[in-house]
Design an enzyme around this catalytic site. Sequence first.
Site, PDB file in Angstrom:
ATOM      1  N   ALA A  57      42.061  32.069  11.101  1.00 15.88           N
ATOM      2  CA  ALA A  57      43.448  32.004  11.560  1.00 15.88           C
ATOM      3  C   ALA A  57      43.492  31.124  12.799  1.00 15.88           C
ATOM      4  O   ALA A  57      42.469  30.933  13.459  1.00 15.88           O
ATOM      5  CB  ALA A  57      43.928  33.414  11.902  1.00 15.88           C
ATOM      6  N   GLY A  96      39.919  34.245   8.468  1.00 16.47           N
ATOM      7  CA  GLY A  96      40.990  34.034   7.495  1.00 16.47           C
ATOM      8  C   GLY A  96      40.643  32.959   6.477  1.00 16.47           C
ATOM      9  O   GLY A  96      41.150  32.971   5.351  1.00 16.47           O
TER      10      GLY A  96
HETATM   11  C1  3H9 Z   1      41.057  35.416  11.895  1.00 17.46           C
HETATM   12  O1  3H9 Z   1      40.762  34.568  11.099  1.00 17.46           O
HETATM   13  C2  3H9 Z   1      41.945  36.580  11.599  1.00 17.46           C
HETATM   14  C3  3H9 Z   1      42.175  36.779  10.130  1.00 17.46           C
HETATM   15  O2  3H9 Z   1      41.214  37.658   9.601  1.00 17.46           O
HETATM   16  C4  3H9 Z   1      43.484  37.480   9.835  1.00 17.46           C
HETATM   17  C5  3H9 Z   1      44.733  36.907  10.244  1.00 17.46           C
HETATM   18  C6  3H9 Z   1      45.929  37.752   9.822  1.00 17.46           C
HETATM   19  N1  3H9 Z   1      41.856  28.628  15.865  1.00 17.46           N
HETATM   20  O3  3H9 Z   1      33.900  25.901  18.929  1.00 17.46           O
HETATM   21  P1  3H9 Z   1      34.183  24.452  18.959  1.00 17.46           P
HETATM   22  C7  3H9 Z   1      39.083  24.952  18.094  1.00 17.46           C
HETATM   23  S1  3H9 Z   1      40.485  35.355  13.490  1.00 17.46           S
HETATM   24  C8  3H9 Z   1      42.250  27.628  16.672  1.00 17.46           C
HETATM   25  O4  3H9 Z   1      34.047  23.763  20.260  1.00 17.46           O
HETATM   26  P2  3H9 Z   1      31.984  24.005  17.162  1.00 17.46           P
HETATM   27  C9  3H9 Z   1      38.391  25.185  19.442  1.00 17.46           C
HETATM   28  O5  3H9 Z   1      39.255  25.850  20.337  1.00 17.46           O
HETATM   29  C10 3H9 Z   1      39.618  33.813  13.565  1.00 17.46           C
HETATM   30  N2  3H9 Z   1      41.385  26.741  17.198  1.00 17.46           N
HETATM   31  O6  3H9 Z   1      33.373  23.646  17.850  1.00 17.46           O
HETATM   32  C11 3H9 Z   1      38.066  23.769  19.830  1.00 17.46           C
HETATM   33  O7  3H9 Z   1      39.227  23.181  20.319  1.00 17.46           O
HETATM   34  P3  3H9 Z   1      39.181  22.208  21.580  1.00 17.46           P
HETATM   35  C12 3H9 Z   1      38.287  33.909  12.918  1.00 17.46           C
HETATM   36  C13 3H9 Z   1      40.100  26.864  16.892  1.00 17.46           C
HETATM   37  O8  3H9 Z   1      31.701  22.912  16.221  1.00 17.46           O
HETATM   38  C14 3H9 Z   1      37.721  23.103  18.500  1.00 17.46           C
HETATM   39  O9  3H9 Z   1      38.320  23.924  17.491  1.00 17.46           O
HETATM   40  N3  3H9 Z   1      37.550  32.668  13.124  1.00 17.46           N
HETATM   41  C15 3H9 Z   1      39.624  27.877  16.056  1.00 17.46           C
HETATM   42  O10 3H9 Z   1      30.981  24.362  18.193  1.00 17.46           O
HETATM   43  C16 3H9 Z   1      36.244  23.007  18.240  1.00 17.46           C
HETATM   44  O11 3H9 Z   1      35.673  24.293  18.416  1.00 17.46           O
HETATM   45  C17 3H9 Z   1      36.755  32.492  14.175  1.00 17.46           C
HETATM   46  O12 3H9 Z   1      36.593  33.356  14.999  1.00 17.46           O
HETATM   47  C18 3H9 Z   1      40.567  28.784  15.535  1.00 17.46           C
HETATM   48  N4  3H9 Z   1      40.213  29.782  14.707  1.00 17.46           N
HETATM   49  O13 3H9 Z   1      32.256  25.344  16.360  1.00 17.46           O
HETATM   50  C19 3H9 Z   1      36.060  31.167  14.248  1.00 17.46           C
HETATM   51  N5  3H9 Z   1      38.292  27.756  15.941  1.00 17.46           N
HETATM   52  O14 3H9 Z   1      38.325  21.046  21.157  1.00 17.46           O
HETATM   53  C20 3H9 Z   1      36.098  30.659  15.646  1.00 17.46           C
HETATM   54  C21 3H9 Z   1      37.938  26.679  16.672  1.00 17.46           C
HETATM   55  O15 3H9 Z   1      40.614  21.881  21.811  1.00 17.46           O
HETATM   56  N6  3H9 Z   1      35.534  29.314  15.770  1.00 17.46           N
HETATM   57  N7  3H9 Z   1      39.022  26.146  17.244  1.00 17.46           N
HETATM   58  O16 3H9 Z   1      38.553  23.021  22.668  1.00 17.46           O
HETATM   59  C22 3H9 Z   1      34.231  29.067  15.819  1.00 17.46           C
HETATM   60  O17 3H9 Z   1      33.398  29.941  15.672  1.00 17.46           O
HETATM   61  C23 3H9 Z   1      33.803  27.666  16.099  1.00 17.46           C
HETATM   62  O18 3H9 Z   1      34.884  27.011  16.712  1.00 17.46           O
HETATM   63  C24 3H9 Z   1      33.378  26.845  14.850  1.00 17.46           C
HETATM   64  C25 3H9 Z   1      33.143  25.372  15.290  1.00 17.46           C
HETATM   65  C26 3H9 Z   1      32.089  27.433  14.313  1.00 17.46           C
HETATM   66  C27 3H9 Z   1      34.452  26.856  13.800  1.00 17.46           C
END
Ligand code: 3H9
Length: 686
Positions: A57, A96
């Site tokens: 999400a 999500g």
């Molecule tokens: C969910 O899904 C709830 C659902 O079950 C239900 C809903 C009803 N949203 O980490 P990075 C941005 S809860 C918005 O530096 P990497 C991050 O802020 C969610 N933005 O890169 C950054 O922006 P900026 C469950 C997001 O390569 C840029 O992307 N999902 C999100 O080291 C790069 O991020 C998670 O918890 C997001 N969800 O790692 C996953 N994710 O450049 C959370 C990232 O402006 N994310 N951004 O600072 C991660 O674990 C890592 O970001 C990922 C990439 C592995 C994806």
Amino acid sequence: MQTRGSISVIEVDSPPVNALSRDVRAGVSSAVVAANEDPDVVALVITCAGRTWMAGADIKEFGGPPLEPTFTRMIGVLDGSVKPIVAAVHGTALGGGLELALACHHRVAATGTVLGSPEIKLGLLPGAGGTQRLPRLIGPVAALDLILTARNVAADEALALGLVDAVVPSDELRRAAIATALEVAASGQPVRRVRDLSERIAPDAVPADLFTEARMNLSRSTPDLLAPQYCIRCVEAAVTMPFDDGVALERELFYELVDTSQSRALRHVFAAERRVKRPPGESASARDVQAVGVVGAGTMGSGIAMALADAGYRVHLVDSDRGALERSDTSAAARYQRMVGRGELSEAAARARRDSIGRSEELVSLRACDVVIEAVVERSDVKKALLRQVDEVLGADAIIASNTSTLDLDDLASVIGDPSRVIGLHFFSPAHIMTLVEVVRGRHTSPDALATALDMCRRMNKTGVVVGVCPGFVGNRMLLRRTAAADALLLQGAMPWEIDAALVSFGFKMGPYQMSDLIGLDVLWNRETTSSATIREVLCEQGRFGQKAGAGFYDYAESRRGAPSEQVADIVRGFARRSGQTQRAFGPDEIVDRLMAALVNEGAKLLDEGIATRGSDIDVVWVHGYGFPRHRGGPMFFADERGLDRMLASVEELGIPEQEPAPLLTRLVSEGGRLATYEPGVPSSG
Ligand code: 3H9
């Protein structure tokens, strides 16, 4: 959306990580509806552009009102599809994003894909049907494991679990997904919806004590966290309730969690950890660093050398003491052997890792290094003499870093011909384990040196936080204030173990007096000049040096954890009486407020002075370097949640002359601003 023959290919393209924002949800929903209405389409493929499948999400939407189409509506559209939908998954299919894939009818993953449900790390639960579909697809045991550990599953394991149906090389992903879609459509079978599966959740397939045991484990490991408890409730519902009822419960608990302080705190830390990578000010590109020198083979230097070697750098460790070099080699070899024993390294990799650290008594061996980090004894004269020599040996543009924790970096840099290439790298001990590095920007430090240092931190898997020059930098300067506030409480009637217990129940691993006993009270004690002036001095005079002496603030005769000591209680009471202050009892909340007030007040001063550049940077320092409980968000976030007016009142109650209220704290109270989002020049209210 594109139509390839009879297959509709829906491609999500929303950089950087294809988070499921409102626009993405709307796009997917309308494309699925359109494909179902198109008589020429027999099946659908959902795929993503860029480096990843949907990573979850859009975290930025949490906290605001639900935006249409909600996840429930979008997943409902997928559920309503009579045409088969194949998810072509690559990169990181998380949260999500994974739930969307679970609502598809087939999943094909590229090699290298990782899948997972990390919601718990944000204080949430999988809220788009994940807690109900995962158990039906891979069984409740594996589902509970994935959700409660938030671990990422590699494609091969996902295949073995049944989470995906096939794994194919990346460059064949789209073709393979289309082929699967054609095949399924040609079979003429009705779509296979995960929500309709029942075999894995049948009563005889579910271990009898699964949920009782999971709850027992939680009560031992993370009793204070709400999200894991709710996750168990939802997965249990998957095996005891009809699908729609389980989804309704999941939705209700998800929205309850979004509003908790724990989830707000965890989301704040997530954003803060990413913000900290982009310090304000002039930016530059990081240099390509291959070889790094470390001077000083003591505990700190050896730890830094291992952290660098772990990150793949060629390391040159220099110490004039051959014995120190040998001891450092022996301890590195022992560590790599333990890693081999745990299956984390192969024998060959361990050998290569050890060999990547060259050892020498001669500074000239640093000649070809791109960066040199000094980690010698914390004395200005010694460090300056060494830096002068390093300056002579190194190439003109190599970066010179100091690991000083207390000295003035600008003063140290003054001995270098070009001080713009000097930077501070304040590692925390043990340096190969602790994730925090305070990256100290001196008066002359160049943007290029700063960018390179931050990039090295990233490569070492460390969190580099840029700070300015002052005694103790951010973390230790604040810690000193907290210790003073705790000592002041002793004089007003609190006992060391009451203060420690209050902080432990707040979520710290240990309190200030347990920490003092662990480090050793004699570290800052001088046998020659001691004069029974402080409680610590008296304890040292009585040989109570801490854990290693079997006695400190606590008695260690019976247990390693230490027991309250009557002798220490008498000493504390004696000091309290002589201080002339009124003594009374303090409850845990009041103790926490006082100690937090000391931290927060100093944090506000650091922001005012520009030593820390953002409130959220301070929170990152405390979460990564000082064991501040992540689900409390860090001191600045905690202060906002508690109320800055209440914090200010606690600062005033401290009554410590050096801890008068910070002007910034007073100002934010009157303006209704916030500390955790404070950044000079950026409005902080809201
Ligand atoms: C969910 O899904 C709830 C659902 O079950 C239900 C809903 C009803 N949203 O980490 P990075 C941005 S809860 C918005 O530096 P990497 C991050 O802020 C969610 N933005 O890169 C950054 O922006 P900026 C469950 C997001 O390569 C840029 O992307 N999902 C999100 O080291 C790069 O991020 C998670 O918890 C997001 N969800 O790692 C996953 N994710 O450049 C959370 C990232 O402006 N994310 N951004 O600072 C991660 O674990 C890592 O970001 C990922 C990439 C592995 C994806």
